[in-house]
Motif scaffolding. Structure first.
Motif, PDB file in Angstrom:
ATOM      1  N   ARG A  55       0.810  -1.124  -0.025  1.00 52.67           N
ATOM      2  CA  ARG A  55       0.211  -0.023   0.175  1.00 52.67           C
ATOM      3  C   ARG A  55       0.931   1.264  -0.057  1.00 52.67           C
ATOM      4  O   ARG A  55       0.594   2.041  -0.815  1.00 52.67           O
ATOM      5  N   VAL A  56       1.847   1.401   0.919  1.00 48.84           N
ATOM      6  CA  VAL A  56       2.826   2.265   0.865  1.00 48.84           C
ATOM      7  C   VAL A  56       3.251   2.536  -0.473  1.00 48.84           C
ATOM      8  O   VAL A  56       3.364   3.725  -1.075  1.00 48.84           O
ATOM      9  N   SER A  57       3.806   1.305  -1.309  1.00 42.13           N
ATOM     10  CA  SER A  57       4.503   1.666  -2.510  1.00 42.13           C
ATOM     11  C   SER A  57       3.536   2.085  -3.592  1.00 42.13           C
ATOM     12  O   SER A  57       3.943   2.647  -4.338  1.00 42.13           O
ATOM     13  N   GLU A  58       2.144   1.844  -3.485  1.00 45.20           N
ATOM     14  CA  GLU A  58       1.200   2.327  -4.454  1.00 45.20           C
ATOM     15  C   GLU A  58       0.681   3.679  -3.959  1.00 45.20           C
ATOM     16  O   GLU A  58      -0.238   4.221  -4.501  1.00 45.20           O
ATOM     17  N   GLU A  59       1.292   4.539  -2.909  1.00 46.22           N
ATOM     18  CA  GLU A  59       0.938   5.500  -2.424  1.00 46.22           C
ATOM     19  C   GLU A  59      -0.421   5.744  -1.959  1.00 46.22           C
ATOM     20  O   GLU A  59      -1.326   6.431  -1.979  1.00 46.22           O
ATOM     21  N   LYS A  60      -0.843   4.466  -1.042  1.00 46.78           N
ATOM     22  CA  LYS A  60      -2.260   4.264  -0.613  1.00 46.78           C
ATOM     23  C   LYS A  60      -2.152   4.532   1.014  1.00 46.78           C
ATOM     24  O   LYS A  60      -1.158   4.291   1.455  1.00 46.78           O
ATOM     25  N   SER A  61      -3.400   4.833   1.469  1.00 47.65           N
ATOM     26  CA  SER A  61      -3.319   5.217   2.718  1.00 47.65           C
ATOM     27  C   SER A  61      -3.353   3.840   3.774  1.00 47.65           C
ATOM     28  O   SER A  61      -3.649   2.749   3.543  1.00 47.65           O
ATOM     29  N   ILE A  62      -2.627   4.121   4.832  1.00 43.71           N
ATOM     30  CA  ILE A  62      -2.407   3.095   6.113  1.00 43.71           C
ATOM     31  C   ILE A  62      -2.672   3.405   7.481  1.00 43.71           C
ATOM     32  O   ILE A  62      -2.721   3.192   8.163  1.00 43.71           O
ATOM     33  N   ARG A  63      -3.575   4.597   7.334  1.00 44.90           N
ATOM     34  CA  ARG A  63      -4.177   5.148   8.379  1.00 44.90           C
ATOM     35  C   ARG A  63      -5.012   4.025   9.179  1.00 44.90           C
ATOM     36  O   ARG A  63      -5.832   3.441   8.331  1.00 44.90           O
ATOM     37  N   TYR A  64      -4.949   4.021  10.387  1.00 43.20           N
ATOM     38  CA  TYR A  64      -5.607   3.071  11.325  1.00 43.20           C
ATOM     39  C   TYR A  64      -5.554   1.572  11.171  1.00 43.20           C
ATOM     40  O   TYR A  64      -5.787   0.827  11.785  1.00 43.20           O
ATOM     41  N   LEU A  65      -4.414   1.438  10.431  1.00 42.61           N
ATOM     42  CA  LEU A  65      -3.681   0.156  10.217  1.00 42.61           C
ATOM     43  C   LEU A  65      -2.400   0.184  11.049  1.00 42.61           C
ATOM     44  O   LEU A  65      -2.126  -1.230  11.549  1.00 42.61           O
ATOM     45  N   SER A 102       8.413   9.751   6.831  1.00 39.01           N
ATOM     46  CA  SER A 102       9.520  10.626   7.090  1.00 39.01           C
ATOM     47  C   SER A 102      10.769  10.065   6.736  1.00 39.01           C
ATOM     48  O   SER A 102      11.748  10.538   6.173  1.00 39.01           O
ATOM     49  N   ARG A 103      10.941   8.695   6.603  1.00 38.40           N
ATOM     50  CA  ARG A 103      11.934   7.864   6.401  1.00 38.40           C
ATOM     51  C   ARG A 103      11.774   7.349   4.968  1.00 38.40           C
ATOM     52  O   ARG A 103      12.941   6.739   4.420  1.00 38.40           O
ATOM     53  N   GLY A 104      10.835   7.627   4.183  1.00 36.62           N
ATOM     54  CA  GLY A 104      10.474   7.161   2.908  1.00 36.62           C
ATOM     55  C   GLY A 104      10.611   5.743   2.649  1.00 36.62           C
ATOM     56  O   GLY A 104      11.222   5.114   1.860  1.00 36.62           O
ATOM     57  N   LEU A 105      10.234   4.874   3.944  1.00 36.79           N
ATOM     58  CA  LEU A 105      10.489   3.359   3.825  1.00 36.79           C
ATOM     59  C   LEU A 105       9.057   2.929   2.895  1.00 36.79           C
ATOM     60  O   LEU A 105       8.109   3.455   2.735  1.00 36.79           O
ATOM     61  N   PHE A 106       9.657   1.660   2.413  1.00 34.24           N
ATOM     62  CA  PHE A 106       8.715   0.846   1.460  1.00 34.24           C
ATOM     63  C   PHE A 106       8.324   1.556   0.052  1.00 34.24           C
ATOM     64  O   PHE A 106       7.586   1.195  -0.628  1.00 34.24           O
ATOM     65  N   GLN A 107       9.248   2.635   0.033  1.00 33.22           N
ATOM     66  CA  GLN A 107       8.942   3.252  -1.812  1.00 33.22           C
ATOM     67  C   GLN A 107       9.241   2.115  -2.681  1.00 33.22           C
ATOM     68  O   GLN A 107      10.419   1.715  -2.704  1.00 33.22           O
ATOM     69  N   GLY A 108       8.510   1.685  -3.477  1.00 33.64           N
ATOM     70  CA  GLY A 108       8.658   0.923  -4.588  1.00 33.64           C
ATOM     71  C   GLY A 108       8.789  -0.687  -4.168  1.00 33.64           C
ATOM     72  O   GLY A 108       9.135  -1.274  -4.922  1.00 33.64           O
ATOM     73  N   SER A 109       8.291  -0.880  -2.931  1.00 36.00           N
ATOM     74  CA  SER A 109       8.464  -2.207  -2.401  1.00 36.00           C
ATOM     75  C   SER A 109       7.157  -3.012  -3.090  1.00 36.00           C
ATOM     76  O   SER A 109       6.146  -2.396  -3.264  1.00 36.00           O
ATOM     77  N   THR A 110       7.497  -4.186  -3.288  1.00 31.29           N
ATOM     78  CA  THR A 110       6.470  -5.134  -4.040  1.00 31.29           C
ATOM     79  C   THR A 110       6.149  -6.209  -3.194  1.00 31.29           C
ATOM     80  O   THR A 110       5.489  -7.094  -3.518  1.00 31.29           O
ATOM     81  N   SER A 111       6.922  -6.334  -2.028  1.00 29.71           N
ATOM     82  CA  SER A 111       6.874  -7.404  -1.133  1.00 29.71           C
ATOM     83  C   SER A 111       6.947  -7.442   0.397  1.00 29.71           C
ATOM     84  O   SER A 111       7.318  -6.202   0.679  1.00 29.71           O
TER      85      SER A 111
END
Length: 200
Positions: free
Chosen positions: A170-180, A191-200
């Motif tokens: 979801r993060v890699s697809e720029e979708k919300s993870i609010r409340y998860l 802030s750390r830019g984690l999981f950008q481009g992550s597919t797994s």
């Protein structure tokens, strides 16, 4: 003390992890639950993990203000594979007067006989299997021998379907993870830019 041991990649830690820990703490009268991030998971590509420091920081943010939840770096200080049995032996050596409880998802019981030294694990800690479905203890322990099965206690928790894999996607697809995930963890990931481009 009665200590719950909860290991995993926690990449990222999410609300499902926290709910599991809280239900085990409450239902089994645990004094503390220790979140133990793995250094080298036996069945996961270590190259895909976020840096150790980031995973620890996310855990500390998620458990802040909850003194019963402790973040332990015991496995991160070792350079070898993070075998559960080795961690429990080390904890027993360091805290011989404490009683240990291993927290796992009920679905992991099927694979438990394939873990390194499962009988030793069951001697070092009572196994708390967390069930999010309607399966009985007998059904969940059907693949275990009677000695192992006798060391398993079942804890039930509300059904909540959150996976770290889906969160990274979801993060890699720029979708919300609010409340998860806790809000502080969400902000740290951003802030750390984690999981950008992550597919797994």
């Amino acid at each position: 003390m009665r200590l719950g041991i909860f290991g995993g990649a926690f990449d990222p830690v999410h609300n499902g992890h926290l709910l599991l820990a809280e239900q085990c703490r409450e239902q089994c009268q645990l004094d503390e639950v220790w979140f133990i991030p793995t250094k080298i998971p036996p069945h996961k590509d270590v190259g895909s993990l976020s840096p150790d420091d980031d995973r620890v920081e996310m855990l500390k943010l998620a458990t802040a203000g909850r003194p019963e939840f402790v973040v332990s770096e015991i496995e991160l200080r070792r350079e070898d594979v993070s075998w559960t049995v080795d961690t429990l032996r080390q904890l027993h050596d360091e805290r011989p007067d404490d009683e240990f409880f291993l927290l796992i998802g009920a679905d992991s019981l099927r694979d438990f006989p394939t873990w390194k030294e499962p009988e030793a694990i069951a001697e070092l800690a009572s196994v708390i299997a967390v069930n999010r479905g309607e399966a009985s203890l007998e059904e969940l322990t059907a693949d275990l021998n009677s000695e192992l099965a006798s060391r398993v206690r079942l804890v039930t928790m509300p059904g909540i379907s959150i996976s770290a894999t889906d969160l990274r996607r979801r993060v890699s697809e720029e979708k919300s993870i609010r409340y998860l995930v806790p809000r502080a963890v969400e902000e740290f990931i951003q802030s750390r830019g984690l999981f950008q481009g992550s597919t797994s």
